[in-house]
Scaffold this motif. Sequence first.
Motif, PDB file in Angstrom:
ATOM      1  N   GLY A 197      -9.629-101.071 -27.175  1.00  0.00           N
ATOM      2  CA  GLY A 197      -9.022-101.895 -28.206  1.00  0.00           C
ATOM      3  C   GLY A 197      -8.492-101.079 -29.356  1.00  0.00           C
ATOM      4  N   SER A 198      -7.763-101.763 -30.215  1.00  0.00           N
ATOM      5  CA  SER A 198      -7.243-101.156 -31.438  1.00  0.00           C
ATOM      6  C   SER A 198      -7.317-102.177 -32.559  1.00  0.00           C
ATOM      7  CB  SER A 198      -5.791-100.680 -31.246  1.00  0.00           C
ATOM      8  OG  SER A 198      -4.932-101.781 -30.992  1.00  0.00           O
ATOM      9  N   ILE A 199      -7.480-101.673 -33.764  1.00  0.00           N
ATOM     10  CA  ILE A 199      -7.521-102.515 -34.959  1.00  0.00           C
ATOM     11  C   ILE A 199      -6.530-101.942 -35.950  1.00  0.00           C
ATOM     12  CG2 ILE A 199      -8.962-103.455 -36.794  1.00  0.00           C
ATOM     13  CD1 ILE A 199     -11.400-102.819 -35.029  1.00  0.00           C
ATOM     14  N   ARG A 200      -5.526-102.714 -36.296  1.00  0.00           N
ATOM     15  CA  ARG A 200      -4.514-102.236 -37.236  1.00  0.00           C
ATOM     16  C   ARG A 200      -5.111-102.128 -38.632  1.00  0.00           C
ATOM     17  NH1 ARG A 200      -0.143-105.404 -35.693  1.00  0.00           N
ATOM     18  NH2 ARG A 200      -0.688-107.018 -37.192  1.00  0.00           N
ATOM     19  N   VAL A 201      -5.009-100.948 -39.238  1.00  0.00           N
ATOM     20  CA  VAL A 201      -5.632-100.703 -40.537  1.00  0.00           C
ATOM     21  C   VAL A 201      -4.819-101.334 -41.658  1.00  0.00           C
ATOM     22  CG1 VAL A 201      -6.340 -98.939 -42.174  1.00  0.00           C
ATOM     23  CG2 VAL A 201      -6.708 -98.576 -39.735  1.00  0.00           C
ATOM     24  N   VAL A 202      -3.521-101.186 -41.605  1.00  0.00           N
ATOM     25  CA  VAL A 202      -2.636-101.720 -42.647  1.00  0.00           C
ATOM     26  C   VAL A 202      -1.977-102.978 -42.100  1.00  0.00           C
ATOM     27  CG1 VAL A 202      -0.657-101.266 -44.129  1.00  0.00           C
ATOM     28  CG2 VAL A 202      -2.228 -99.406 -43.531  1.00  0.00           C
ATOM     29  N   ASN A 203      -2.235-104.111 -42.746  1.00  0.00           N
ATOM     30  CA  ASN A 203      -1.683-105.370 -42.254  1.00  0.00           C
ATOM     31  C   ASN A 203      -1.018-106.141 -43.383  1.00  0.00           C
ATOM     32  OD1 ASN A 203      -1.388-106.990 -39.840  1.00  0.00           O
ATOM     33  ND2 ASN A 203      -2.627-108.522 -40.894  1.00  0.00           N
TER      34      ASN A 203
ATOM     35  N   ALA B 112     -18.345 -93.702 -24.389  1.00  0.00           N
ATOM     36  CA  ALA B 112     -17.807 -94.357 -25.578  1.00  0.00           C
ATOM     37  C   ALA B 112     -16.863 -93.406 -26.303  1.00  0.00           C
ATOM     38  CB  ALA B 112     -18.936 -94.782 -26.517  1.00  0.00           C
ATOM     39  N   GLU B 113     -15.821 -93.970 -26.898  1.00  0.00           N
ATOM     40  CA  GLU B 113     -14.851 -93.186 -27.654  1.00  0.00           C
ATOM     41  C   GLU B 113     -14.470 -93.940 -28.919  1.00  0.00           C
ATOM     42  OE1 GLU B 113     -11.487 -91.772 -25.300  1.00  0.00           O
ATOM     43  OE2 GLU B 113     -12.603 -92.246 -23.488  1.00  0.00           O
ATOM     44  N   LEU B 114     -14.213 -93.215 -29.987  1.00  0.00           N
ATOM     45  CA  LEU B 114     -13.764 -93.798 -31.243  1.00  0.00           C
ATOM     46  C   LEU B 114     -12.752 -92.848 -31.864  1.00  0.00           C
ATOM     47  CD1 LEU B 114     -14.089 -96.039 -33.423  1.00  0.00           C
ATOM     48  CD2 LEU B 114     -15.817 -94.569 -34.493  1.00  0.00           C
ATOM     49  N   GLY B 115     -11.638 -93.398 -32.324  1.00  0.00           N
ATOM     50  CA  GLY B 115     -10.610 -92.528 -32.894  1.00  0.00           C
ATOM     51  C   GLY B 115      -9.721 -93.269 -33.873  1.00  0.00           C
ATOM     52  N   ALA B 116      -8.814 -92.518 -34.471  1.00  0.00           N
ATOM     53  CA  ALA B 116      -7.846 -93.079 -35.413  1.00  0.00           C
ATOM     54  C   ALA B 116      -6.461 -92.553 -35.062  1.00  0.00           C
ATOM     55  CB  ALA B 116      -8.204 -92.693 -36.850  1.00  0.00           C
ATOM     56  N   ASN B 117      -5.505 -93.473 -34.959  1.00  0.00           N
ATOM     57  CA  ASN B 117      -4.105 -93.103 -34.771  1.00  0.00           C
ATOM     58  C   ASN B 117      -3.416 -93.199 -36.131  1.00  0.00           C
ATOM     59  OD1 ASN B 117      -4.517 -92.794 -32.039  1.00  0.00           O
ATOM     60  ND2 ASN B 117      -3.696 -94.799 -31.491  1.00  0.00           N
ATOM     61  N   VAL B 118      -3.043 -92.072 -36.671  1.00  0.00           N
ATOM     62  CA  VAL B 118      -2.498 -92.018 -38.029  1.00  0.00           C
ATOM     63  C   VAL B 118      -0.997 -91.771 -37.952  1.00  0.00           C
ATOM     64  CG1 VAL B 118      -2.647 -90.912 -40.282  1.00  0.00           C
ATOM     65  CG2 VAL B 118      -4.691 -91.063 -38.829  1.00  0.00           C
ATOM     66  N   THR B 119      -0.216 -92.792 -38.290  1.00  0.00           N
ATOM     67  CA  THR B 119       1.238 -92.655 -38.344  1.00  0.00           C
ATOM     68  C   THR B 119       1.673 -92.461 -39.795  1.00  0.00           C
ATOM     69  OG1 THR B 119       1.636 -95.038 -38.603  1.00  0.00           O
ATOM     70  CG2 THR B 119       1.415 -94.193 -36.347  1.00  0.00           C
ATOM     71  N   ASP B 120       2.980 -92.461 -40.013  1.00  0.00           N
ATOM     72  CA  ASP B 120       3.500 -92.230 -41.367  1.00  0.00           C
ATOM     73  C   ASP B 120       3.707 -93.519 -42.154  1.00  0.00           C
ATOM     74  OD1 ASP B 120       3.608 -89.494 -40.902  1.00  0.00           O
ATOM     75  OD2 ASP B 120       5.629 -89.597 -40.055  1.00  0.00           O
TER      76      ASP B 120
ATOM     77  N   ILE C 185      -7.266 -88.468 -34.227  1.00  0.00           N
ATOM     78  CA  ILE C 185      -8.549 -87.805 -34.455  1.00  0.00           C
ATOM     79  C   ILE C 185      -9.609 -88.651 -33.773  1.00  0.00           C
ATOM     80  CG2 ILE C 185     -10.153 -86.953 -36.194  1.00  0.00           C
ATOM     81  CD1 ILE C 185      -7.784 -87.034 -38.186  1.00  0.00           C
ATOM     82  N   GLY C 186     -10.404 -88.059 -32.881  1.00  0.00           N
ATOM     83  CA  GLY C 186     -11.355 -88.868 -32.143  1.00  0.00           C
ATOM     84  C   GLY C 186     -12.610 -88.129 -31.739  1.00  0.00           C
TER      85      GLY C 186
ATOM     86  N   VAL D  10       8.167 -98.053 -37.456  1.00  0.00           N
ATOM     87  CA  VAL D  10       6.984 -97.217 -37.270  1.00  0.00           C
ATOM     88  C   VAL D  10       5.746 -98.101 -37.109  1.00  0.00           C
ATOM     89  CG1 VAL D  10       5.520 -95.416 -38.268  1.00  0.00           C
ATOM     90  CG2 VAL D  10       7.993 -95.375 -38.660  1.00  0.00           C
ATOM     91  N   TYR D  11       4.947 -97.813 -36.093  1.00  0.00           N
ATOM     92  CA  TYR D  11       3.681 -98.526 -35.923  1.00  0.00           C
ATOM     93  C   TYR D  11       2.734 -98.177 -37.066  1.00  0.00           C
ATOM     94  CZ  TYR D  11       4.998 -99.802 -31.149  1.00  0.00           C
ATOM     95  OH  TYR D  11       5.626-100.334 -30.052  1.00  0.00           O
ATOM     96  N   ASN D  12       1.958 -99.163 -37.526  1.00  0.00           N
ATOM     97  CA  ASN D  12       1.016 -98.930 -38.607  1.00  0.00           C
ATOM     98  C   ASN D  12      -0.198 -98.144 -38.097  1.00  0.00           C
ATOM     99  OD1 ASN D  12       2.796-100.562 -39.883  1.00  0.00           O
ATOM    100  ND2 ASN D  12       1.372-102.230 -40.313  1.00  0.00           N
ATOM    101  N   PRO D  13      -0.893 -97.422 -38.964  1.00  0.00           N
ATOM    102  CA  PRO D  13      -2.113 -96.717 -38.556  1.00  0.00           C
ATOM    103  C   PRO D  13      -3.141 -97.684 -37.976  1.00  0.00           C
ATOM    104  CG  PRO D  13      -1.387 -95.963 -40.717  1.00  0.00           C
ATOM    105  CD  PRO D  13      -0.559 -97.160 -40.386  1.00  0.00           C
ATOM    106  N   SER D  14      -3.966 -97.203 -37.061  1.00  0.00           N
ATOM    107  CA  SER D  14      -4.935 -98.081 -36.419  1.00  0.00           C
ATOM    108  C   SER D  14      -6.183 -97.295 -36.015  1.00  0.00           C
ATOM    109  CB  SER D  14      -4.335 -98.749 -35.179  1.00  0.00           C
ATOM    110  OG  SER D  14      -3.948 -97.767 -34.224  1.00  0.00           O
ATOM    111  N   VAL D  15      -7.267 -98.020 -35.872  1.00  0.00           N
ATOM    112  CA  VAL D  15      -8.499 -97.483 -35.307  1.00  0.00           C
ATOM    113  C   VAL D  15      -8.550 -97.889 -33.845  1.00  0.00           C
ATOM    114  CG1 VAL D  15     -11.022 -97.583 -35.360  1.00  0.00           C
ATOM    115  CG2 VAL D  15      -9.727 -97.556 -37.499  1.00  0.00           C
ATOM    116  N   VAL D  16      -8.866 -96.956 -32.960  1.00  0.00           N
ATOM    117  CA  VAL D  16      -8.917 -97.244 -31.524  1.00  0.00           C
ATOM    118  C   VAL D  16     -10.318 -96.953 -30.996  1.00  0.00           C
ATOM    119  CG1 VAL D  16      -6.467 -96.874 -31.115  1.00  0.00           C
ATOM    120  CG2 VAL D  16      -8.016 -94.925 -31.032  1.00  0.00           C
ATOM    121  N   TRP D  17     -10.708 -97.679 -29.941  1.00  0.00           N
ATOM    122  CA  TRP D  17     -12.056 -97.521 -29.402  1.00  0.00           C
ATOM    123  C   TRP D  17     -12.071 -97.789 -27.908  1.00  0.00           C
ATOM    124  CZ3 TRP D  17     -13.992-101.744 -26.904  1.00  0.00           C
ATOM    125  CH2 TRP D  17     -13.404-102.975 -27.205  1.00  0.00           C
TER     126      TRP D  17
END
Length: 217
Positions: free
Chosen positions: A115-121, A71-79, A56-57, A88-95
């Motif tokens: 860049g990306s920021i891992r949400v669940v760590n 500029a772009e901002l989004g979220a990569n939502v995995t399971d 979603i971006g 499985v890669y963890n969900p992340s915010v991408v920009w």
Amino acid sequence: DLGHWQAGLRLTTTIGSVDLGAQYYYGYLRRPTASIYYAPAWSVDITTGYNRYQQIGVDCATVLAGTNLRAELGANVTDDWSGKDGAVYNPSVVWSLGFDRDVGAGINLNVQGTGSIRVVNEGFSDRLFDVEAGTDITKTRITAVVSKKFFRDELELKTTALYGVEKRDYYVIPAVNWTRDDVAFDLACGFFGGPKMSELGTFRNNDYLKASVTVSF
């Protein structure tokens, strides 16, 4: 194969001098994943594949003082919301932030940061191998392209550079392109550097030189 279907939706509009966009995508991450874990009878099971995810971006672009801004901002939502599934890669915010402009003497500069920021760590799984084990929470890369054309745009000199902020690894590609009528000649070389275990530094012994000629009929 309908089992691997993908779908996306994109909406765009313009408000004043600003272009705006929003998108949704359901499909597969481009980066493959691999997981190794112990199976019964003291054997090892290896699984590979691509993760399903939703993206979603939103994005925007405008021109300010002769500079193209985007500029772009989004979220990569995995399971893997728990962060414990090693396959499985963890969900992340991408920009992404970038600009390009002519800086004088016919030289064009294009710079973009992604860049990306891992949400669940949380603690990774106890599998022998977790696809994100040992990686940084953030991943930041800067890409810059400097180019200049000569002789009525027949000759172009261009240098592209990629730099990974966290690992300090890099990839530099100087190139020359000459086009005349239906013939194009390209000469480029690539230089890698950085820590041996970094994404770009792992290729530091693979510098190269390549040339190509293209003829259009």
